[in-house]
Design an enzyme around this catalytic site. Structure first.
Site, mmCIF file in Angstrom:
data_model
loop_
_atom_site.group_PDB
_atom_site.id
_atom_site.type_symbol
_atom_site.label_atom_id
_atom_site.label_comp_id
_atom_site.label_asym_id
_atom_site.label_seq_id
_atom_site.Cartn_x
_atom_site.Cartn_y
_atom_site.Cartn_z
ATOM 1 N N CYS A 119 -29.187 44.937 17.574
ATOM 2 C CA CYS A 119 -28.921 46.279 17.064
ATOM 3 C C CYS A 119 -28.675 47.318 18.173
ATOM 4 O O CYS A 119 -27.612 47.327 18.778
ATOM 5 C CB CYS A 119 -30.049 46.714 16.138
ATOM 6 S SG CYS A 119 -29.590 48.077 15.020
ATOM 7 N N ARG A 153 -25.779 54.287 6.015
ATOM 8 C CA ARG A 153 -26.501 53.156 6.596
ATOM 9 C C ARG A 153 -26.044 51.867 5.932
ATOM 10 O O ARG A 153 -25.879 51.789 4.702
ATOM 11 C CB ARG A 153 -28.019 53.300 6.438
ATOM 12 C CG ARG A 153 -28.605 54.450 7.225
ATOM 13 C CD ARG A 153 -30.080 54.238 7.490
ATOM 14 N NE ARG A 153 -30.331 53.219 8.484
ATOM 15 C CZ ARG A 153 -30.240 53.409 9.807
ATOM 16 N NH1 ARG A 153 -29.883 54.578 10.292
ATOM 17 N NH2 ARG A 153 -30.508 52.423 10.625
ATOM 18 N N HIS A 216 -31.820 41.938 12.089
ATOM 19 C CA HIS A 216 -33.257 42.057 12.346
ATOM 20 C C HIS A 216 -33.959 41.032 11.461
ATOM 21 O O HIS A 216 -33.410 40.025 11.078
ATOM 22 C CB HIS A 216 -33.750 43.453 11.957
ATOM 23 C CG HIS A 216 -33.183 44.567 12.742
ATOM 24 N ND1 HIS A 216 -33.685 44.946 13.960
ATOM 25 C CD2 HIS A 216 -32.156 45.419 12.478
ATOM 26 C CE1 HIS A 216 -33.003 45.995 14.422
ATOM 27 N NE2 HIS A 216 -32.067 46.297 13.541
#
Length: 264
Positions: A119, A153, A216
């Site tokens: 990320c 997002r 993640h």
């Protein structure tokens, strides 16, 4: 620079042949480095470090685990690097130090040292990250890509397919939109989810033995093939062999099944 020694729970080992017992460290030592854990370590990224350490130890390797934060002496003798994500503020705190270590990082990449960048660190391994407010954070250009901040997002479970690693399952949570340059190899192609920018169908990037990704979750506990690739590469460089005994990945497979079938 600090060295940490975490403890690990013991998972059940039924149904899969156990690895022959090896005295801890009997096969040698691997130096594992966490890049910027103080600022770049959110959304479960610490689990990637724990997974690498545990899988090495189960195969008889001692692990020297080092945290590298801005201002520390850089551990250029490391065998394996892993770094996670962070808020924009965390990226601002590490970007100057990342520029300082850029020359040695280039040498390590050219020498085939395995690295995993998640990320926020993945973005800084590209050329630049331009925030939604217009601020520019320079990267170190290991990956031929740029990132701009988006208004929405991209978040949820994600499934990708990789020619080298098969199905990769994880969890993405980012607003950065990453565009790969022509010729930059992606880590995988999106099956379900958004990936680098939600448009071009790519996820992550690979240069030499450096893997960058938005996944993640943590990534490596659910993707033991990817974890073992990083380990095998490190072992091969240090000890000129890469044969890894199989481990019991029953729990990993169950986690993969749940994540793959769970709605975003």
């Amino acid at each position: 620079m600090t060295t940490t020694t975490p403890t690990f729970p013991t998972a059940p080992e039924d149904g899969v042949p156990a690895v022959d017992a090896v005295e801890p460290g009997g096969r040698g030592e691997i130096h594992l480095v966490q890049l910027y854990p103080r600022d770049m370590n959110i959304y479960g990224d610490w689990g990637n470090t724990l997974t690498l350490k545990r899988r090495l130890e189960k195969r008889g390797y001692a692990v020297q685990l080092t945290d590298y934060n801005p201002g520390d002496s850089f551990p250029a003798d490391a065998d394996l690097f892993v770094g996670g994500g962070g808020q924009d503020s965390g990226q601002f705190r590490v970007m100057e130090d990342l520029q300082k270590i850029k020359p040695v990082m280039y040498e390590l990449v050219a020498d085939g040292v395995p690295m995993l960048a998640i990320c926020g660190l993945y973005q800084l391994f590209g050329h630049e990250f331009r925030t939604i407010g217009g601020e520019v954070l320079p990267g170190i250009g290991i990956f031929d890509l740029t990132t701009v901040g988006g208004e929405t997002r991209l978040i949820g479970n994600i499934v990708t397919e990789s020619e080298k690693f098969g199905t990769i399952i994880g969890y993405e949570n980012h607003s950065g939109l990453t565009r790969l340059a022509d010729g930059q190899q992606p880590l995988g192609r999106v099956v379900s989810g958004d990936g680098n920018d939600g448009e071009d169908g790519t996820e992550g990037a690979v240069t030499n033995e450096v893997i960058g990704t938005y996944l993640h979750g943590s990534l490596l506990p659910k993707n033991p093939v990817l974890a073992d690739h990083l380990i095998a590469t490190a072992v091969r460089r240090r000890y000129s062999h890469e044969t890894l005994e199989p481990l019991n990945d029953t729990l990993s497979q169950k986690a993969r099944e749940v994540a793959r079938n769970r709605p975003r």
